[in-house]
Design a protein around this motif. Structure first.
Motif, mmCIF file in Angstrom:
data_model
loop_
_atom_site.group_PDB
_atom_site.id
_atom_site.type_symbol
_atom_site.label_atom_id
_atom_site.label_comp_id
_atom_site.label_asym_id
_atom_site.label_seq_id
_atom_site.Cartn_x
_atom_site.Cartn_y
_atom_site.Cartn_z
ATOM 1 N N ASN A 1 -49.035 23.530 10.716
ATOM 2 C CA ASN A 1 -48.775 24.670 9.392
ATOM 3 C C ASN A 1 -50.239 24.192 8.848
ATOM 4 O O ASN A 1 -50.794 23.666 7.711
ATOM 5 N N VAL A 2 -50.836 23.805 9.514
ATOM 6 C CA VAL A 2 -52.395 23.692 9.587
ATOM 7 C C VAL A 2 -53.112 24.602 8.262
ATOM 8 O O VAL A 2 -53.609 26.220 8.924
ATOM 9 N N THR A 3 -53.159 24.099 7.099
ATOM 10 C CA THR A 3 -54.179 25.560 6.282
ATOM 11 C C THR A 3 -55.557 25.124 5.839
ATOM 12 O O THR A 3 -55.380 23.785 5.611
ATOM 13 N N LYS A 4 -56.244 25.689 5.614
ATOM 14 C CA LYS A 4 -57.747 25.399 4.643
ATOM 15 C C LYS A 4 -58.391 26.272 3.871
ATOM 16 O O LYS A 4 -58.257 27.140 3.830
ATOM 17 N N ARG A 5 -58.040 25.801 2.605
ATOM 18 C CA ARG A 5 -58.376 26.845 1.268
ATOM 19 C C ARG A 5 -59.817 25.734 0.766
ATOM 20 O O ARG A 5 -59.972 25.090 0.543
ATOM 21 N N ILE B 1 -58.755 30.155 4.510
ATOM 22 C CA ILE B 1 -59.674 30.297 6.125
ATOM 23 C C ILE B 1 -59.151 29.823 7.197
ATOM 24 O O ILE B 1 -59.164 30.143 8.256
ATOM 25 N N VAL B 2 -57.819 29.043 7.290
ATOM 26 C CA VAL B 2 -57.247 28.531 8.455
ATOM 27 C C VAL B 2 -56.230 28.985 7.144
ATOM 28 O O VAL B 2 -55.611 28.421 6.024
ATOM 29 N N ASP B 3 -54.570 29.967 8.217
ATOM 30 C CA ASP B 3 -53.684 30.105 7.987
ATOM 31 C C ASP B 3 -53.000 29.518 8.284
ATOM 32 O O ASP B 3 -51.504 30.569 8.981
ATOM 33 N N ARG B 4 -51.800 27.801 7.925
ATOM 34 C CA ARG B 4 -50.783 27.713 8.459
ATOM 35 C C ARG B 4 -50.859 27.725 10.203
ATOM 36 O O ARG B 4 -49.626 28.791 11.248
ATOM 37 N N LEU B 5 -51.577 27.133 10.973
ATOM 38 C CA LEU B 5 -51.725 27.315 11.811
ATOM 39 C C LEU B 5 -50.675 25.896 12.893
ATOM 40 O O LEU B 5 -50.642 25.135 12.428
ATOM 41 N N THR B 6 -50.233 27.092 13.755
ATOM 42 C CA THR B 6 -49.020 25.570 14.926
ATOM 43 C C THR B 6 -49.430 25.941 15.966
ATOM 44 O O THR B 6 -49.666 27.157 16.323
ATOM 45 N N PHE B 7 -49.262 25.082 17.025
ATOM 46 C CA PHE B 7 -49.811 25.015 18.586
ATOM 47 C C PHE B 7 -49.174 22.926 19.002
ATOM 48 O O PHE B 7 -49.927 22.631 17.822
ATOM 49 N N ASP B 8 -48.961 23.347 20.154
ATOM 50 C CA ASP B 8 -49.484 21.611 20.639
ATOM 51 C C ASP B 8 -50.487 22.246 21.834
ATOM 52 O O ASP B 8 -50.100 23.157 22.714
ATOM 53 N N VAL B 9 -50.335 20.768 21.831
ATOM 54 C CA VAL B 9 -51.554 20.604 23.947
ATOM 55 C C VAL B 9 -50.639 19.287 23.764
ATOM 56 O O VAL B 9 -51.109 18.063 23.610
ATOM 57 N N PRO B 10 -50.587 19.570 25.343
ATOM 58 C CA PRO B 10 -49.979 18.494 26.212
ATOM 59 C C PRO B 10 -50.743 18.091 27.129
ATOM 60 O O PRO B 10 -51.603 17.920 27.065
ATOM 61 N N VAL C 1 -60.698 16.127 13.855
ATOM 62 C CA VAL C 1 -60.926 15.118 13.744
ATOM 63 C C VAL C 1 -61.265 14.580 12.323
ATOM 64 O O VAL C 1 -61.928 13.475 12.948
ATOM 65 N N GLY C 2 -60.888 15.174 11.652
ATOM 66 C CA GLY C 2 -61.299 14.006 9.913
ATOM 67 C C GLY C 2 -62.239 14.534 9.586
ATOM 68 O O GLY C 2 -62.396 14.113 8.627
ATOM 69 N N LEU C 3 -63.145 15.759 9.773
ATOM 70 C CA LEU C 3 -64.619 15.189 8.854
ATOM 71 C C LEU C 3 -64.296 15.710 7.782
ATOM 72 O O LEU C 3 -64.887 17.070 6.873
ATOM 73 N N ILE C 4 -62.903 16.739 7.944
ATOM 74 C CA ILE C 4 -62.847 17.846 6.583
ATOM 75 C C ILE C 4 -60.987 17.632 6.187
ATOM 76 O O ILE C 4 -60.229 17.425 7.406
ATOM 77 N N SER C 5 -61.051 17.496 4.844
ATOM 78 C CA SER C 5 -59.394 17.596 4.340
ATOM 79 C C SER C 5 -58.839 18.616 5.138
ATOM 80 O O SER C 5 -59.361 20.325 4.179
ATOM 81 N N MET C 6 -57.333 18.444 4.841
ATOM 82 C CA MET C 6 -56.817 20.029 5.774
ATOM 83 C C MET C 6 -56.215 20.498 3.756
ATOM 84 O O MET C 6 -55.630 18.958 3.178
ATOM 85 N N SER C 7 -56.062 21.365 3.382
ATOM 86 C CA SER C 7 -54.901 21.596 1.808
ATOM 87 C C SER C 7 -53.756 21.765 2.102
ATOM 88 O O SER C 7 -53.202 20.978 1.476
ATOM 89 N N GLU C 8 -53.584 21.633 3.442
ATOM 90 C CA GLU C 8 -52.143 21.675 3.906
ATOM 91 C C GLU C 8 -51.771 21.641 4.969
ATOM 92 O O GLU C 8 -52.710 21.599 5.805
#
Length: 309
Positions: free
Chosen positions: A11-15, A21-30, A53-60
């Motif tokens: 649920n990665v989100t950026k406002r 800008i990014v709305d509740r992204l959810t996925f996995d990479v094995p 990579v932590g260059l900008i913060s997430m809103s949620e």
């Protein structure tokens, strides 16, 4: 048994200024997978990578690397990550080897043997002792990858790594990213605007538009044959006899004569049977080609023609 995810987005989100800008992204990479990240202009692709990579913060939401939260335990999580965002930053007045020595000193436990190993992996043995200012862009990209994987990260994240590379450099990059995944088990997350290269490079791709996840699919499923009938072109002589045999043998196949052969709509399982019938009728079959959609075709359908950055 499915591989345990190395990277998990939940649920990665950026406002920014009230705009999502990014709305509740959810996925996995094995582990051991090359994962492509695609999106039209302004979709939030680079913003997502910067959050990973932590260059900008997430809103949620949350990004986990080997189960470690990038938000809550940034330094611990980043020990498992190698990344190049945009262009690799290198000391041009030093040699490639001196650059790697410098970066190795920042992380405990990296031996000279490991440095030699990554140099061989990215195929820079012949130029590693030359100054970086003499390197081509492709060689700098390779040295950047070598620097990023010195500490044997579990995930390598590359944002537009093919920018500015010539066709040979792009192919080299593709080959050693695949080698990283196959030989070192590294999970590779890569974004690119070159869809043909993503098609050759990636195991799966995630497509986002307007900050939302459109789909995550296996590349082989995206570019493989569609369910049901496919349009198949036969190169055969005599062309008229070939078309007649096909029309009689496969009623409803929408057979159309073409110069040097014919085309028909068939199920995949019908193709070898029709070839057998053509040969029995003394038709010389020189080639059979089943049409399939490219990754670009699929991408444009999913995003309704959105442009790629």
């Amino acid at each position: 048994m499915p591989q345990q995810p190395v990277v998990q987005l939940r649920n990665v989100t950026k406002r920014i200024h009230g705009k999502t800008i990014v709305d509740r992204l959810t996925f996995d990479v094995p582990k051991g997978e090359v994962f492509g990240f695609l999106g039209p202009n302004g979709a939030g692709k680079t913003t997502t990578i910067r959050m990973m990579v932590g260059l900008i913060s997430m809103s949620e939401g949350e990004v986990l690397v080997n189960g470690i939260s990038v938000n809550k335990q940034f330094e611990r999580a980043m020990k498992h990550v190698g990344a190049i965002v945009e262009n690799p930053e290198l000391y041009k007045f030093l040699t490639g080897y001196q650059n790697l020595i410098h970066f190795a000193r920042m992380i405990p436990g990296i031996s000279r043997d490991r440095i030699d190993e990554v140099v061989e992996l990215v195929k820079l043995e012949n130029r590693i002792h030359d100054k970086v200012k003499t390197y081509s862009l492709g060689m700098r990209q390779r040295l950047g990858v070598a620097q990023a994987i010195l500490h044997k990260p579990d995930v390598l994240i590359l944002d537009e790594p093919t920018n500015g590379l010539d066709p040979e450099g792009i192919r080299e990059l593709r080959d050693y990213l695949r080698r990283l995944a196959n030989e070192e088990g590294t999970a590779v997350v890569v974004s690119s605007h070159l869809l043909s290269e993503m098609e050759l490079m990636c195991d799966r791709v995630a497509i986002i538009q307007s900050g939302k996840l459109v789909d995550v699919r296996q590349v082989r499923d995206l570019v493989g044959a569609e369910e049901g009938a496919v349009r198949v072109t036969f190169v055969a002589e005599p062309a008229r006899l070939a078309a007649d045999v096909a029309a009689r043998a496969m009623p409803g196949a929408d057979v159309s004569a073409q110069p040097g052969g014919f085309a028909a709509s068939l199920g995949y399982e019908d193709i070898p049977e029709l070839v057998r019938l053509l040969v029995q009728a003394d038709v010389r079959v020189y080639g059979v080609k089943a049409a399939s959609k490219t990754l670009e075709d699929q991408f444009l359908e999913m995003t309704r023609g959105g442009r790629i950055v």
